[in-house]
Design a protein around this motif. Structure first.
Motif, PDB file in Angstrom:
ATOM      1  N   GLU A 360       0.821  -1.207   0.000  1.00  0.00           N
ATOM      2  CA  GLU A 360       0.000   0.000   0.000  1.00  0.00           C
ATOM      3  C   GLU A 360       0.857   1.261   0.000  1.00  0.00           C
ATOM      4  O   GLU A 360       0.536   2.238  -0.664  1.00  0.00           O
ATOM      5  CB  GLU A 360      -0.911   0.012   1.233  1.00  0.00           C
ATOM      6  N   TRP A 364       1.034   4.707  -2.532  1.00  0.00           N
ATOM      7  CA  TRP A 364       0.673   5.998  -1.936  1.00  0.00           C
ATOM      8  C   TRP A 364       1.774   7.024  -2.206  1.00  0.00           C
ATOM      9  O   TRP A 364       1.511   8.155  -2.625  1.00  0.00           O
ATOM     10  CB  TRP A 364       0.456   5.785  -0.437  1.00  0.00           C
ATOM     11  N   LYS A 367       1.707   8.171  -5.771  1.00  0.00           N
ATOM     12  CA  LYS A 367       0.616   9.096  -6.090  1.00  0.00           C
ATOM     13  C   LYS A 367       0.896  10.503  -5.564  1.00  0.00           C
ATOM     14  O   LYS A 367       0.609  11.494  -6.241  1.00  0.00           O
ATOM     15  CB  LYS A 367      -0.698   8.561  -5.512  1.00  0.00           C
ATOM     16  N   LEU A 384       4.167  14.259   4.922  1.00  0.00           N
ATOM     17  CA  LEU A 384       3.413  13.010   4.805  1.00  0.00           C
ATOM     18  C   LEU A 384       4.275  11.930   4.151  1.00  0.00           C
ATOM     19  O   LEU A 384       4.353  10.794   4.628  1.00  0.00           O
ATOM     20  CB  LEU A 384       2.145  13.262   3.985  1.00  0.00           C
TER      21      LEU A 384
ATOM     22  N   MET B 109      -6.242   1.994   3.929  1.00  0.00           N
ATOM     23  CA  MET B 109      -6.106   2.972   2.854  1.00  0.00           C
ATOM     24  C   MET B 109      -7.001   2.653   1.671  1.00  0.00           C
ATOM     25  O   MET B 109      -7.733   3.505   1.180  1.00  0.00           O
ATOM     26  CB  MET B 109      -4.659   2.941   2.404  1.00  0.00           C
ATOM     27  N   ASN B 110      -6.952   1.423   1.217  1.00  0.00           N
ATOM     28  CA  ASN B 110      -7.735   1.045   0.049  1.00  0.00           C
ATOM     29  C   ASN B 110      -8.966   0.223   0.422  1.00  0.00           C
ATOM     30  O   ASN B 110      -9.648  -0.282  -0.452  1.00  0.00           O
ATOM     31  CB  ASN B 110      -6.862   0.242  -0.920  1.00  0.00           C
ATOM     32  N   ARG B 139      -5.403   9.931   5.908  1.00  0.00           N
ATOM     33  CA  ARG B 139      -4.593  10.956   5.235  1.00  0.00           C
ATOM     34  C   ARG B 139      -4.501  10.671   3.749  1.00  0.00           C
ATOM     35  O   ARG B 139      -3.808  11.357   3.022  1.00  0.00           O
ATOM     36  CB  ARG B 139      -3.184  10.981   5.843  1.00  0.00           C
ATOM     37  N   TYR B 140      -5.205   9.629   3.341  1.00  0.00           N
ATOM     38  CA  TYR B 140      -5.131   9.192   1.942  1.00  0.00           C
ATOM     39  C   TYR B 140      -6.179   9.947   1.136  1.00  0.00           C
ATOM     40  O   TYR B 140      -7.365   9.894   1.459  1.00  0.00           O
ATOM     41  CB  TYR B 140      -5.396   7.681   1.888  1.00  0.00           C
ATOM     42  N   GLU B 141      -5.745  10.656   0.110  1.00  0.00           N
ATOM     43  CA  GLU B 141      -6.675  11.546  -0.593  1.00  0.00           C
ATOM     44  C   GLU B 141      -6.988  11.074  -2.003  1.00  0.00           C
ATOM     45  O   GLU B 141      -7.525  11.834  -2.800  1.00  0.00           O
ATOM     46  CB  GLU B 141      -6.077  12.950  -0.660  1.00  0.00           C
ATOM     47  N   PHE B 142      -6.628   9.864  -2.322  1.00  0.00           N
ATOM     48  CA  PHE B 142      -6.802   9.415  -3.705  1.00  0.00           C
ATOM     49  C   PHE B 142      -7.962   8.430  -3.803  1.00  0.00           C
ATOM     50  O   PHE B 142      -8.482   7.974  -2.793  1.00  0.00           O
ATOM     51  CB  PHE B 142      -5.506   8.775  -4.206  1.00  0.00           C
ATOM     52  N   ASP B 143      -8.320   8.110  -5.021  1.00  0.00           N
ATOM     53  CA  ASP B 143      -9.384   7.126  -5.219  1.00  0.00           C
ATOM     54  C   ASP B 143      -8.924   5.778  -4.697  1.00  0.00           C
ATOM     55  O   ASP B 143      -7.772   5.398  -4.880  1.00  0.00           O
ATOM     56  CB  ASP B 143      -9.702   6.990  -6.716  1.00  0.00           C
TER      57      ASP B 143
END
Lengths: 449, 359
Positions: A360, A364, A367, A384, B109-110, B139-143
């Motif tokens: 994961e 991240w 991205k 972050l 997260m996913n 804190r994860y801002e993506f799809d």
């Protein structure tokens, strides 16, 4: 000082007759007059360190090999050279395949491996043919097969192609893949020296390490140890790429300074197009990147040399690693953010997906770096990123997690304001597509620039 | 017969003696309570499982009596065996708690937040884990990643988006059935549980993958959207089954059997595997001999409304005083509220110390 590449430029050295004429297979003749223990002792004396990246002493690794009664042992040659920026093994196998075969026979004899494997990355398709031809030639001339040189020792070498996964360069993933399974790294312990291929004791060594066994046996361990400096004995192949005048493979004895290596005409020949040096990754993509000032001099102000110890001087705070020898040089126009994004994409793509931090976390990081690179970043993203890499590093099954975390950590550690500049000047950074030049080396300014 | 050597191991300052070869996690389970690291992928009944989710990371501050060096990295407690004199830090180590928080964040997260429509909700290990160790926000801002829907046959429904790739179902199929028909395809963050060419899973023990799944990735199609698990009542029952032990847990509401699962122990692990016939086809009370209500941890949402082991507070006051407690100050006689001559609207506020002086 050339040991491995001594005859690399002789025409036809790829073929057995020429190779034999130039002193090939002498080490096998010599080794078969010794006992396996003496060979291991000789390798120990040489101080040879694994050339695949970790730099673990080879003799010590060999002596860890379990030798239970009645259980076959295996030697596996790791030719899954997939680290971005590293292409030294390819050169060795492509141009002097018999050197590797010779090293493999000697090492197999020392370790008692009757079945030895070369696990080669799938993309090196044509090298498989070269190796198989070399193996056939060696077999025809009695260096492989049953009862080699009337010693009673049998040895066969098989070449196994991988499917093109970076993770299969990790030794336990390589073993899984060799067994025909999905290339997921195993959880250690047990180490391959106890339970490796088919749960039998196994030694996995890099191509260059096994090739280096040949000069060690030919000249003796002590002669090999006298080359180089400190614990960095012998010679090391470096594959140089990036912004240098003469990229390619260099064999060095690890006594040169980094400055000499990059700027002297004997080696890389300096930075082309009148540019200045900005940064360098000294040992393949997963080791930390160093800016010019820390690359040429250590934090203590000493001259940095091309040895294991000197390159890692200062730890990760101000040093890097020798790694696999993939020397990547950046000139002042290169953008560290873009470069870090590219590497993050690579590790995201190559993560096996077995353990959660790497599966994961790598995606991240990629991205976020993509956002920063394409002008959508936020200042908080830098912290972050730092936090994510910190939570991946050391918490994964295999070193791929560390390898994914280190480049990001080093880029933020040394080039933080380039990231900030990228975020605050999104349009400019995107249009010019290169980073800040002020990290560039102020000393080696080419004439006329 | 030689006596198996016993090793002393100290986990969070609690020492326990365990047989050699025990993992740190199992040693911690012998102690129980908070010192037991959470485990999302390890399953004691499945050989080779564990080491993947990294939630059970612990710090080994002392390797052993012989070699007291600490281990350089956090280790997966489910796959690290204890040594004599080993000292382990779990909840007493900041490093461990920090890393565990990171792992939970990576796992979530996913992971889709579809708990309101997920059949696993209420008995989901990831819910428990994030409740105990996770952060309140992401804190994860993506799809979030998505997958093509895949049909695994009539009994098992696969929601790949919820999967945390613990590999438990893969080991289950490998070790319980003759031929494993599903596995992990692709790699990295697009790795998925899948079958070759959309084959359906129809081995007679394959239903167990539903029980081992720590999240809602593999759920029972015959129970799909029928009820929430905390509205059903777990009851232990058995039947004479020709293929398996027949010892199951029925999830009932009234007289209706909604779901049949294997019995699980306190670590959420199946005690005895059951066959598909028991699980999917025997959904009537008359099929079963009911043994009685199952014991469910009182921390579980399933045991809501059942107060097991709660003691009524003893009435001490009678014993101490021996008579009815006396009201020490009768507020009603002092407060303005009870004075009919004072208009209620004139009362400024609660009784004040000044009010008592004039009495």
């Amino acid at each position: 000082m050339k040991l491995l590449l001594e005859h690399a430029h002789v025409e036809g050295i790829r073929y057995y007759d020429t190779y034999r004429k130039h002193g090939g297979y002498r080490s096998v003749e010599k080794a078969f007059k010794m006992t396996p223990e003496e060979i291991v002792e000789e390798v120990k004396k040489s101080g040879l360190r694994g050339r695949g990246g970790a730099g673990f002493p080879t003799g010590m690794k060999w002596s860890f090999l379990a030798k239970p009664e009645g259980v076959p042992r295996h030697l596996v040659c790791n030719a899954d050279e997939s680290e971005p920026g590293t292409f030294k093994d390819r050169y060795l196998m492509e141009f002097i395949p018999h050197l590797l075969i010779e090293g493999l026979i000697v090492s197999s004899f020392a370790l008692g491996s009757n079945m030895t494997y070369i696990y080669i990355r799938g993309e090196y398709a044509w090298i498989v043919d070269i190796l198989e031809q070399a193996i056939a030639e060696a077999k025809n001339n009695g260096w492989l097969g049953k009862n080699i040189l009337n010693s009673g020792f049998d040895c066969e070498i098989y070449v196994q192609r991988g499917g093109g996964a970076y993770i299969c360069g990790e030794e336990t993933a390589l073993i899984e893949s060799l067994e025909g399974k999905r290339g997921n790294p195993r959880i250690k312990p047990p180490f391959p020296a106890i339970q490796g291929v088919w749960m039998r004791p196994t030694v996995v060594n890099n191509v260059e390490t096994l090739a280096a066994v040949v000069p060690i046996i030919n000249n003796g361990g002590e002669a090999y140890a006298s080359i180089g400096v400190g614990k960095s004995t012998g010679t090391k192949l470096l594959s140089v790429c990036g912004n240098v005048k003469k990229p390619g493979i260099y064999e060095i004895d690890m006594t040169q300074s980094v400055e000499e290596f990059i700027f002297s005409d004997e080696y890389c020949g300096g930075i082309p197009n009148g540019k200045r040096l900005k940064a360098c990754i000294p040992g393949g993509s997963s080791v930390p990147i160093l800016p010019a000032n820390l690359l040429l001099k250590t934090a203590k102000g000493e001259t940095r040399t091309m040895s294991y110890e000197s390159l890692s001087d200062g730890g990760f705070a101000s040093g890097s690693m020798m790694g696999s020898g993939g020397f990547i040089v950046f000139d002042e126009d290169q953008c560290v953010v873009r470069h870090t994004m590219t590497l993050a994409r690579f590790y995201n793509h190559e993560s096996c997906g077995q353990c959660s931090p790497c599966r994961e976390g790598t995606g991240w990081m990629y991205k976020i770096l993509k956002n920063i690179e394409y002008g959508k970043g936020k200042m908080s993203d830098i912290d972050l990123l730092w936090d994510i890499q910190r939570k991946i590093e050391g918490n994964t099954i295999c070193p791929l997690g560390d390898a994914a975390a280190w480049p990001v950590a080093a880029a933020i550690r040394h080039f933080r304001d380039e990231f900030e500049w990228h975020i605050t000047n999104a349009d400019e950074a995107q249009n010019r597509n290169y980073g800040l030049a002020h990290y560039a080396d102020p000393i080696h300014v080419p004439a006329g620039a | 017969m030689s006596e198996q050597p016993k090793f002393k191991v100290t986990i969070d300052n609690i020492t326990v003696e365990v047989p050699a070869g025990t993992t740190i996690l199992n040693a911690a389970r012998m102690i129980g309570g908070d010192v037991t690291p959470p485990a999302m992928c390890y399953y004691s009944k499945l050989e080779g499982s564990g080491g993947k989710c990294r939630t059970c990371l612990v710090e080994v501050s002392k390797g052993s009596e012989k070699d007291p060096r600490p281990m350089p990295k956090l280790v997966a407690s489910c796959r690290t065996t204890v040594m004599d004199g080993m000292e382990v830090k779990n909840i007493t180590s900041e490093k461990v708690l920090d890393a565990r928080k990171g792992v939970v964040e990576f796992l979530l997260m996913n992971h889709p937040l579809d708990c309101p429509v997920c059949d696993q909700a209420g008995e989901c290990h990831l819910q428990d884990l994030s409740y105990e160790h996770g952060a309140a926000t992401t804190r994860y801002e993506f799809d979030r990643r998505t997958f093509e829907k895949e049909d695994l046959g009539d009994y098992i429904s696969l929601h790949m988006t919820r999967c945390i790739l613990c590999y438990r179902c893969v080991y289950t199929a490998e070790q319980l059935t003759n031929q494993r028909e599903h596995g992990v395809l692709d790699r990295g963050d697009h790795a998925s549980i899948s079958t070759l060419l959309g084959k359906s899973l129809d081995n007679e023990f394959i239903g167990n993958v539903i029980d081992v799944c720590p999240v809602g990735a593999l759920t029972d199609k015959t129970f799909r959207f029928k009820n929430r698990v905390w509205f059903t009542k777990p009851v232990d029952a058995h039947r004479d089954c020709p293929t398996c032990s027949g010892k199951v847990r029925l999830w009932m509401r009234g007289d209706e059997v909604f779901r049949v699962t294997a019995r699980k122990d306190q670590w959420g692990e199946v005690e005895e595997w059951i066959c598909n016939d028991c699980r999917f086809h025997k959904k009537e009370t008359k099929d079963w001999v009911i043994e009685g209500p199952s014991k469910i941890s009182r921390h579980s949402v399933i045991s809501q409304g059942h107060y097991v082991g709660v003691k009524k507070a003893p009435v001490l006051i009678d014993k101490v005083i021996g008579k009815d407690p006396k009201l020490l100050m009768d507020i009603h006689s002092i407060s303005d509220v009870n004075r009919p001559e004072v208009e209620l609207s004139k009362i400024a506020g609660p009784a004040h110390s000044d009010d008592f002086k004039n009495e």
